[in-house]
Write a protein that holds these residues in place. Structure first.
Motif, PDB file in Angstrom:
ATOM      1  N   THR A  41      29.661   6.125  -6.103  1.00  0.00           N
ATOM      2  CA  THR A  41      28.644   6.771  -6.935  1.00  0.00           C
ATOM      3  C   THR A  41      28.845   8.280  -6.987  1.00  0.00           C
ATOM      4  O   THR A  41      28.790   8.892  -8.063  1.00  0.00           O
ATOM      5  N   LYS A  59      17.088   5.292  -9.235  1.00  0.00           N
ATOM      6  CA  LYS A  59      17.764   5.992 -10.331  1.00  0.00           C
ATOM      7  C   LYS A  59      17.002   7.256 -10.712  1.00  0.00           C
ATOM      8  O   LYS A  59      17.601   8.293 -11.031  1.00  0.00           O
ATOM      9  N   ARG A  65      25.090   5.254 -11.200  1.00  0.00           N
ATOM     10  CA  ARG A  65      24.745   4.826  -9.834  1.00  0.00           C
ATOM     11  C   ARG A  65      25.220   3.403  -9.580  1.00  0.00           C
ATOM     12  O   ARG A  65      25.033   2.502 -10.391  1.00  0.00           O
ATOM     13  N   ASP A  66      25.866   3.207  -8.441  1.00  0.00           N
ATOM     14  CA  ASP A  66      26.318   1.873  -8.036  1.00  0.00           C
ATOM     15  C   ASP A  66      25.107   1.020  -7.656  1.00  0.00           C
ATOM     16  O   ASP A  66      24.151   1.528  -7.053  1.00  0.00           O
TER      17      ASP A  66
END
Length: 455
Positions: free
Chosen positions: A180, A210, A202-203
């Motif tokens: 990320t 988020k 974002r992973d």
């Protein structure tokens, strides 16, 4: 009548190594001393160029020298040691602390003569040096450690650039060099400024929301700080590529070592969870490293509580599979500075701490001992008991000492690790504690009753 003066008898030590020479190593000049009866000029100086080192070897051979002692000064001794060994001479690499000359008389000529004398009377002992193929692995592994340290410096530079732009990315995710973090930083360097779009990178495994990441990516994007960030990211990736090259070279060198245990005839036990879920390297590489360690060392050291694949790699690179140069487990522990070094004078113990030794294996074992804090094994119980009694620093040393003795026994006998011996000792300790508590209760007029355990 003049008084007769008595001549003091001077004790002379017997010469045990008649064909011994002493060498004082320097960066640009080397001083060599041979017995006085071997040459009209028993002390000579040589420059450190390769041709001069070859001349030095030829002169020692002409003087019929069979064994040589030298100090371990930096890395200057390595080329000469390799040439002397190639010439068929026995080379003793000794600790400079053990060959100190008399204070006030320190010169290069006096040093090499003093080393030659100590070696000739058998007062010098060689430092541990593994086989050449193990030394090759050690050199690459130590270089890899230096690269890891340099790469970490550029991670700090990346965090500094983010702080100067008030981007709080490294405060909301644990590792900005992960999937990320690098994805977001690459997008920022590519020109993306929308916080929502950056947060969308974002992973799914990231626990941070988020929205939090998007809030952390609102800042002051200054061109000078973006430039330093770009430089730091590029250098970090360069070092990462070099680290991967070192790891590939280490695997290649390990694969060339002699096999002590065939996994087909003696199958390797199942790996524990710390190997399968290794966080410092990929699980596949951790399993491969465990298998190679088992093949070369002849025993699975990862079965010992606290010992990880990285510890096995350090042991393999620093020691190798052969510990026969250490006469016992006590000598092995003393070499690493993990056992007490009592200094006694006048019948009183002046100091009872351990020696100050810089040893990479000792550092690895101390880290392994510290990881025993949450272990449910007998070694974990031993560490927690020592920590309660002595405190954390001394408990780490005591547990590392126990791990060192266990490793020496396993490598010397090639027996699998058995926790039953330590479990029996812990059971005996628990029984003695219970008996002591019952005796104290009887003195106070109480009686202990065993409580039923709640399932």
């Amino acid at each position: 009548m003049p008084s007769k003066t008595k001549k003091k008898k001077q004790a002379v030590l017997p010469v045990l190594n008649a064909d011994a020479a002493g060498i004082d190593i320097g960066a640009t000049e080397i001083f060599v001393a041979v017995p006085k009866d071997r040459d009209a000029e028993p002390v000579r100086s040589f420059q450190t160029f390769t041709e001069d080192l070859r001349t030095l070897c030829r002169w020692l051979q002409a003087c019929h020298i069979r064994t040589v002692a030298m100090e371990s000064t930096g890395v200057y001794w390595i080329p000469l040691l390799q040439m002397l060994e190639a010439a068929g001479m026995e080379v003793l690499l000794v600790n400079a602390r053990y060959v100190k000359n008399v204070p006030g008389r320190k010169t290069d000529v006096a040093d090499c003569q003093w080393i030659q004398y100590l070696h000739s009377v058998g007062l010098l002992k060689a430092s541990f040096r593994p086989a050449q193929e193990v030394c090759a692995i050690r050199s690459v592994l130590r270089h890899r450690d230096n690269l890891v340290g340099l790469a970490s410096q550029h991670v700090l530079h990346m965090q500094k650039a983010l702080d100067q732009m008030n981007l709080q990315l490294h405060h909301v995710i644990s590792d900005i060099t992960g999937t990320t973090g690098l994805a977001i930083i690459d997008a920022v360097l590519a020109g993306e400024r929308d916080a929502e779009r950056l947060a969308a990178l974002r992973d799914p495994r990231i626990r941070t929301a988020k929205e939090t990441i998007a809030k952390a990516l609102i800042g002051d994007y200054r061109p000078e700080h973006l430039f330093t960030l770009q430089q730091s990211v590029s250098l970090f990736r360069v070092y990462q590529s070099q680290i991967r090259a070192c790891e590939a070279e280490i695997e290649r060198l390990i694969s060339r070592l002699m096999t002590k245990t065939d996994a087909t005839s003696q199958p390797l036990p199942l790996a524990k969870d710390s190997v399968k879920k290794c966080k410092v390297m990929t699980p596949a590489r951790a399993i491969t490293l465990r298998e190679e360690g088992y093949r070369v060392l002849g025993v699975d050291l990862t079965s010992i509580p606290g010992i990880s694949v990285l510890t096995v790699q350090t042991i393999l690179a620093e020691l190798g599979p052969d510990l026969s140069k250490f006469r016992s487990a006590a000598a092995f522990s003393s070499w690493m500075g993990l056992c007490p070094n009592n200094e006694i004078s006048g019948g009183k113990v002046l100091r009872a701490g351990t020696r100050r030794v810089k040893n990479r294996v000792a550092v690895a074992l101390r880290m392994a001992a510290q990881s025993l804090q949450g272990s449910q094994s007998a070694l974990g119980a031993f560490y927690r008991r020592m920590r309660t009694r002595l405190g954390a620093p001394k408990a780490i040393t005591a547990a590392a000492h126990k791990l060192a003795r266990i490793i020496y026994h396993l490598l010397a006998t090639r027996q699998a690790y058995e926790d039953t011996v330590f479990s029996r000792l812990e059971t005996q300790h628990a029984r003695s504690v219970e008996n002591r508590l019952r005796a104290q209760a009887r003195v106070l007029g109480f009686d202990l009753v065993v409580a039923e355990r709640v399932p």
